[in-house]
Design a protein around this motif. Structure first.
Motif, PDB file in Angstrom:
ATOM      1  N   GLY A  52      -2.069   2.678  -1.775  1.00 55.84           N
ATOM      2  CA  GLY A  52      -3.196   2.677  -0.854  1.00 55.84           C
ATOM      3  C   GLY A  52      -4.138   3.848  -1.019  1.00 55.84           C
ATOM      4  N   MET A  71       0.809  -1.221   0.000  1.00 55.98           N
ATOM      5  CA  MET A  71       0.000   0.000   0.000  1.00 55.98           C
ATOM      6  C   MET A  71       0.844   1.274   0.000  1.00 55.98           C
ATOM      7  SD  MET A  71      -3.088  -0.989  -0.339  1.00 55.98           S
ATOM      8  CE  MET A  71      -2.449  -2.325  -1.354  1.00 55.98           C
ATOM      9  N   THR A  72       2.131   1.152   0.260  1.00 55.45           N
ATOM     10  CA  THR A  72       3.007   2.329   0.231  1.00 55.45           C
ATOM     11  C   THR A  72       3.757   2.454  -1.090  1.00 55.45           C
ATOM     12  OG1 THR A  72       4.913   1.150   1.180  1.00 55.45           O
ATOM     13  CG2 THR A  72       3.337   2.132   2.727  1.00 55.45           C
ATOM     14  N   ARG A 130      -6.671   0.186  -8.965  1.00 56.76           N
ATOM     15  CA  ARG A 130      -5.617  -0.332  -8.091  1.00 56.76           C
ATOM     16  C   ARG A 130      -5.127  -1.679  -8.598  1.00 56.76           C
ATOM     17  NH1 ARG A 130      -6.707  -1.066  -1.723  1.00 56.76           N
ATOM     18  NH2 ARG A 130      -6.829   1.221  -1.863  1.00 56.76           N
TER      19      ARG A 130
END
Length: 429
Positions: A183, A23-24, A191
């Motif tokens: 994220g 998510m980073t 995504r």
């Protein structure tokens, strides 16, 4: 006055497959690409010969070996960049649709890779960099193996012959792009298109399956830590000795080994999950074995590591059977199918990636061979450009190329063709 509504993100059923660190990851959710003013209709290629479909977009055709095989250089109808081209491999009289690197002869595969190496040499030449402003340009050369996805994505109208994309993005194409953590991309489909839910698990499984395979001299398996300072794509990676490795026959053999290992592992895993290694006919998906049986079957795979096994057990817990009614609904709504239906077979992007480099290609940064597998997301690759691990290229709604861009594009392509005409690869002679 009406009240503005905010679209809430849809929960991703396959979200648990992402490691927390994913998510980073820095990504570019939208990167508009200049497009042609009048591209051809977006229709499926059902032509009997590749010339009937690509027509005026064919720039040149070169023989590869003595069997009538050819490598055709094509001007893309929907460009990935102002500076790009496509190489199409055709076998014999063009009635054979070769989709993977294992489906063509070593002569044609080596010739393809030699063309790719020539493209790198051309882009990194000082005269090319000066003429087209390519200092710091991002290269991405790759192919997509996805012969069984026409039942899930109506964008799969094009010919599934093996083809390689030769992409070059100057710094002007990405320097102002908005890079955000994965994220923060709330749209589930977007995504997934950036980083597929199975990307990390598939890389682990591929590491397990490929562990016993010998690597060519100068090559080594690479992990995410290898890319910490330069960014780079998510997936199974092999560090290469450099761009000069591409025309080496060892490179062609490595690509074939990767495909064969991936295909073998996929068949074994599919049998563990469904009881059969065979691919499904279009618009069907096999019934899943009970979770306990799947876990027991995975235990029988001696090559599978414990992290790989745990991830696959989790994958089974997230998958579910598709009823006939649900399949009918998805068949009538491609957006629904793209969001909810897993792929029908083995699907991956295979490409060569290196961070942007302003200096001579012979002393440039490391080069990686990257294999990215797909479960649900958009077909093809979301390339790692300008510090992001992935980018969604908007090739349909970007600005129309200016007259200057169109002129530079043709000059760039003509310069590459002149190089090929003057110094054709030996394998294609």
């Amino acid at each position: 006055m009406t009240t503005a509504t905010t679209r809430r993100p849809v929960a991703d059923r396959f979200g648990p497959l992402y490691p927390a660190s994913a998510m980073t990851l820095p990504v570019i959710p939208s990167l508009p690409m200049p497009r042609l003013a009048a591209p051809p209709p977006d229709v499926r290629n059902l032509s009997p010969h590749y010339r009937d479909h690509y027509g005026p977009n064919i720039l040149r055709a070169y023989p590869a070996g003595d069997s009538g095989d050819r490598i055709t250089v094509i001007d893309k109808a929907f460009p990935h960049s102002v500076y790009d081209m496509m190489l199409l491999a055709t076998v014999g009289d063009d009635r054979v649709i070769a989709s993977s690197v294992s489906d063509v002869s070593m002569a044609i595969l080596t010739a393809l890779l030699t063309f790719c190496g020539q493209f790198v040499r051309y882009v990194h030449a000082s005269s090319t960099r000066r003429r087209f402003g390519l200092d710091g340009a991002q290269l991405m050369i790759g192919t997509n193996y996805d012969p069984s996805t026409t039942d899930r994505d109506n964008g799969q109208w094009w010919d599934k012959r093996i083809h390689w994309h030769l992409n070059c993005w100057p710094t002007t194409a990405y320097r102002d792009a908005s890079i955000v953590p994965l994220g923060e991309v709330n749209d589930m489909s977007r995504r997934r298109a950036l980083v597929d839910p199975i990307a990390h698990l598939a890389a682990q499984v591929m590491c397990d399956a490929f562990r016993a395979q010998p690597l060519p001299a100068g090559c080594r398996l690479a992990g995410e830590a290898d890319l910490s300072s330069a960014g780079g794509p998510v997936g199974f990676k092999i560090a290469l000795p450099g761009w000069d490795f591409l025309p080496d026959t060892a490179c062609a053999r490595l690509l074939v080994a990767l495909h064969d290992v991936a295909a073998g592992a996929y068949a074994q895993l599919r049998e563990c999950f469904t009881g059969s290694p065979a691919a499904s006919p279009p618009w069907t998906r096999p019934g899943l074995l009970p979770p306990g049986q799947v876990a027991a079957n995975l235990d029988e795979l001696s090559w599978l590591s414990e992290p790989g096994r745990r991830g696959l057990v989790m994958l089974r817990s997230l998958l579910r059977d598709v009823t006939a009614r649900e399949m009918d609904l998805m068949r009538a709504d491609m957006d629904l199918a793209n969001r909810c239906l897993t792929l029908a077979g083995l699907d991956y992007h295979l490409g060569f990636w290196s961070p942007p480099q302003p200096s001579s290609w012979r002393n440039g940064p490391p080069v990686y061979l990257v294999m990215q597998f797909k479960l649900l997301s958009a077909i093809g690759s979301s390339p790692a450009i300008g510090g992001g691990v992935a980018s969604i290229l908007d090739r349909f709604r970007g600005p129309i190329m200016s007259a200057q861009q169109t002129r530079l594009r043709r000059q760039f392509q003509d310069g590459f063709l002149t190089l090929l005409d003057r110094d054709p690869p030996e394998a294609a002679a």
